[in-house]
Design a protein around this motif. Structure first.
Motif, short mmCIF file in Angstrom:
data_model
loop_
_atom_site.label_atom_id
_atom_site.label_comp_id
_atom_site.label_asym_id
_atom_site.label_seq_id
_atom_site.Cartn_x
_atom_site.Cartn_y
_atom_site.Cartn_z
N TYR A 130 -7.09 12.40 8.94
CA TYR A 130 -7.25 12.37 7.49
C TYR A 130 -6.00 11.87 6.78
CZ TYR A 130 -11.42 15.24 8.27
OH TYR A 130 -12.64 15.71 8.68
N PHE A 131 -4.84 12.19 7.34
CA PHE A 131 -3.59 11.81 6.68
C PHE A 131 -3.19 10.36 6.97
CE2 PHE A 131 1.04 11.84 5.96
CZ PHE A 131 1.07 12.40 4.70
N PHE A 132 -3.78 9.76 7.99
CA PHE A 132 -3.37 8.42 8.41
C PHE A 132 -3.42 7.38 7.29
CE2 PHE A 132 -4.50 4.23 10.25
CZ PHE A 132 -3.31 3.98 10.92
N PRO A 133 -4.48 7.32 6.44
CA PRO A 133 -4.47 6.31 5.36
C PRO A 133 -3.30 6.45 4.41
CG PRO A 133 -6.66 7.22 5.65
CD PRO A 133 -5.74 8.06 6.47
N GLN A 134 -2.73 7.66 4.30
CA GLN A 134 -1.63 7.89 3.37
C GLN A 134 -0.36 7.17 3.79
OE1 GLN A 134 -2.17 9.71 0.57
NE2 GLN A 134 -0.12 9.26 -0.18
N VAL A 135 -0.21 6.91 5.10
CA VAL A 135 1.02 6.27 5.58
C VAL A 135 0.93 4.75 5.54
CG1 VAL A 135 1.48 8.26 7.06
CG2 VAL A 135 0.32 6.26 8.02
N LEU A 136 -0.24 4.21 5.23
CA LEU A 136 -0.40 2.77 5.15
C LEU A 136 0.12 2.26 3.81
CD1 LEU A 136 -4.00 2.30 6.62
CD2 LEU A 136 -1.83 1.91 7.79
N VAL A 141 -3.61 -1.68 2.79
CA VAL A 141 -4.93 -1.12 2.46
C VAL A 141 -5.75 -2.15 1.68
CG1 VAL A 141 -6.11 0.67 1.13
CG2 VAL A 141 -4.08 1.24 2.48
N GLY A 142 -5.11 -2.86 0.75
CA GLY A 142 -5.83 -3.86 -0.03
C GLY A 142 -6.38 -4.98 0.84
N VAL A 143 -5.56 -5.49 1.73
CA VAL A 143 -6.00 -6.57 2.63
C VAL A 143 -7.11 -6.07 3.55
CG1 VAL A 143 -5.29 -8.09 4.51
CG2 VAL A 143 -3.80 -7.77 2.52
N PHE A 145 -9.36 -3.74 2.94
CA PHE A 145 -10.63 -3.60 2.23
C PHE A 145 -11.13 -4.93 1.67
CE2 PHE A 145 -9.92 0.86 2.68
CZ PHE A 145 -11.19 1.41 2.66
N GLN A 146 -10.28 -5.92 1.60
CA GLN A 146 -10.79 -7.26 1.28
C GLN A 146 -11.76 -7.71 2.37
OE1 GLN A 146 -7.31 -9.72 0.77
NE2 GLN A 146 -7.34 -9.54 -1.45
N ALA A 147 -11.42 -7.42 3.62
CA ALA A 147 -12.32 -7.76 4.73
C ALA A 147 -13.57 -6.88 4.72
CB ALA A 147 -11.57 -7.61 6.06
N ILE A 148 -13.40 -5.62 4.34
CA ILE A 148 -14.56 -4.72 4.32
C ILE A 148 -15.52 -5.09 3.19
CG2 ILE A 148 -15.24 -2.32 3.87
CD1 ILE A 148 -12.67 -1.47 5.29
N TYR A 149 -14.99 -5.49 2.03
CA TYR A 149 -15.81 -5.78 0.86
C TYR A 149 -16.21 -7.25 0.74
CZ TYR A 149 -14.91 -1.18 -1.25
OH TYR A 149 -14.88 0.16 -1.53
N ARG A 150 -15.93 -8.07 1.73
CA ARG A 150 -16.24 -9.49 1.62
C ARG A 150 -17.71 -9.66 1.22
NH1 ARG A 150 -14.13 -12.02 6.75
NH2 ARG A 150 -12.17 -11.26 5.84
N ALA A 252 -1.35 -1.64 -7.93
CA ALA A 252 -1.26 -2.44 -6.70
C ALA A 252 -2.64 -2.77 -6.14
CB ALA A 252 -0.41 -1.70 -5.67
N LEU A 253 -3.53 -1.77 -6.06
CA LEU A 253 -4.85 -2.03 -5.48
C LEU A 253 -5.68 -2.95 -6.36
CD1 LEU A 253 -5.87 1.40 -3.94
CD2 LEU A 253 -5.50 -0.76 -2.74
N VAL A 254 -5.59 -2.78 -7.67
CA VAL A 254 -6.32 -3.68 -8.58
C VAL A 254 -5.77 -5.10 -8.45
CG1 VAL A 254 -6.84 -4.20 -10.99
CG2 VAL A 254 -6.93 -1.84 -10.18
N GLN A 255 -4.46 -5.21 -8.33
CA GLN A 255 -3.83 -6.53 -8.18
C GLN A 255 -4.29 -7.23 -6.92
OE1 GLN A 255 -2.03 -8.48 -9.92
NE2 GLN A 255 -0.22 -9.29 -8.90
N VAL A 256 -4.41 -6.48 -5.82
CA VAL A 256 -4.77 -7.08 -4.54
C VAL A 256 -6.27 -7.29 -4.40
CG1 VAL A 256 -4.71 -6.75 -2.03
CG2 VAL A 256 -2.73 -6.11 -3.42
N LEU A 257 -7.07 -6.31 -4.83
CA LEU A 257 -8.50 -6.35 -4.56
C LEU A 257 -9.32 -7.06 -5.63
CD1 LEU A 257 -9.19 -2.76 -3.15
CD2 LEU A 257 -9.38 -4.92 -1.92
N SER A 258 -8.92 -6.98 -6.88
CA SER A 258 -9.78 -7.49 -7.94
C SER A 258 -9.83 -9.01 -7.95
CB SER A 258 -9.31 -6.98 -9.31
OG SER A 258 -8.02 -7.49 -9.60
N VAL A 259 -10.92 -9.53 -8.50
CA VAL A 259 -11.09 -10.97 -8.66
C VAL A 259 -10.29 -11.43 -9.88
CG1 VAL A 259 -12.75 -12.81 -9.07
CG2 VAL A 259 -13.38 -10.86 -7.63
N ASP A 260 -9.43 -12.40 -9.70
CA ASP A 260 -8.64 -12.97 -10.80
C ASP A 260 -7.85 -11.89 -11.54
OD1 ASP A 260 -7.66 -15.02 -12.39
OD2 ASP A 260 -9.29 -14.85 -13.85
N ARG A 261 -7.28 -10.95 -10.78
CA ARG A 261 -6.38 -9.93 -11.34
C ARG A 261 -7.00 -9.19 -12.53
NH1 ARG A 261 -0.80 -13.53 -11.25
NH2 ARG A 261 -0.58 -13.61 -8.98
#
Length: 318
Positions: A130-136, A141-143, A145-150, A252-261
């Motif tokens: 459970y704690f593993f995502p916290q250390v990423l 994480v953004g990159v 989930f870019q692959a997950i949400y393609r 950070a996540l919005v910057q990486v994941l969102s379309v056109d920032r």
């Protein structure tokens, strides 16, 4: 006053002065650093928000509250505020609910074994998972989930949906789903930290309390809502405030994941992203500072109201 009493008082005063001087000698440097690197930038931001500074001129023009007046008519600013409102309502509730559920399972979900309350089998391993995502890092994480949400069938989620005959879903390009999709990532990354936080709170509760309740016939539902939840309420309150402050960020996540920032069509924009874009893309540092001041007061107001509304009488165990 007798002469001996005066000497005693002077000695006590001298001892107290030496003690506080010793304490101040340790606090002086951190306090100076805090003033220079935290208080000073805040003060500068308040001043810059009253100017039309574009990041170049050494003597910006003072324009008073004109930047704040512009905010009232800025549709993008209000869109970002609405998104923060949605994040404030949903993200803390979802994260805390999931974290409390997992924490209860890891600490008390195994029931009574040998007269002692225990967690589910493999609870130590699950704590690490459970704690593993916290250390990423957030960028990682953004990159990921870019692959997950393609949006086509090569995406992980859409690949799974294809197996059951569902057409691809535009998780990040659909204006109705984009913000919820990013919020899901924030929850996924945050849950592990709050599992640890709530587990620490549950571990501080004497086991005798749970064992006595279990002997009286209390089930897991009653153990959680009648004993665990009231006794760790202060910890939940802290977690709520932390998550609320995090809901005012998400840059950070919005910057990486969102379309056109912040897209599509400003469907995912948040105030930190707008502050960054206004300052460093359009060189409107005065206007960006006004947004920052508005964000500062929104955050402070939320924290104060949350502590006030969620305040309960403390339960102490003797």
């Amino acid at each position: 006053m007798r002469q001996g009493d005066g000497g005693l008082a002077a000695g006590l005063f001298s001892a107290r002065l030496r003690r506080y001087g010793f304490i101040f000698s340790f606090l002086a440097i951190p306090l100076i650093l805090y003033v220079v690197f935290v208080i000073s930038p805040y003060a500068q931001a308040f001043y810059i928000s009253l100017t039309n500074w574009r990041g170049i001129s050494a003597n910006p023009q003072f324009i008073g509250f004109e930047n704040f007046t512009r905010l009232l008519d800025d549709d993008v600013f209000w869109a970002a505020v609405r998104h923060h409102g949605l994040l404030l309502l949903a993200m803390p509730l979802i994260t805390i609910a999931i974290a409390l559920f997992f924490s209860f399972l890891l600490n008390l979900g195994g029931g009574s074994r040998g007269g002692a309350m225990t967690g589910v089998w493999g609870s130590k391993f699950y704590r690490v998972v459970y704690f593993f995502p916290q250390v990423l890092a957030v960028a990682v994480v953004g990159v990921l989930f870019q692959a997950i949400y393609r949006p086509d069938n090569t995406g992980v989620l859409n690949g799974l949906l294809k197996w059951i005959g569902v057409d691809p879903v535009g998780w990040l390009i659909n204006t109705d789903l984009a913000l919820w999709s990013i919020m899901a990532v924030v929850v996924w990354q945050s849950v592990g930290f709050y599992v640890v936080l709530f587990s620490a709170g549950m571990s501080a509760i004497p086991r005798d309390v749970f064992e006595a309740a279990a002997l009286d016939g209390a089930g897991r539902f009653r153990l959680f809502f009648s004993i665990t939840l009231p006794l760790i309420w202060d910890t939940i309150q802290v977690g709520w405030v932390y998550l609320g402050i995090a809901a005012f960020d998400c840059f950070a996540l919005v910057q990486v994941l969102s379309v056109d920032r912040g897209g599509p069509d400003n469907a995912t924009t948040v105030l930190p992203l707008e502050i960054w874009r206004t300052a460093f893309t359009f060189s409107k540092f005065g206007y960006a500072s006004a947004m920052g001041v508005a964000l500062f007061f929104l955050t402070i107001t939320f924290a104060a109201l949350s502590l006030r509304v969620t305040r309960r009488e403390r339960i102490e165990l003797s």
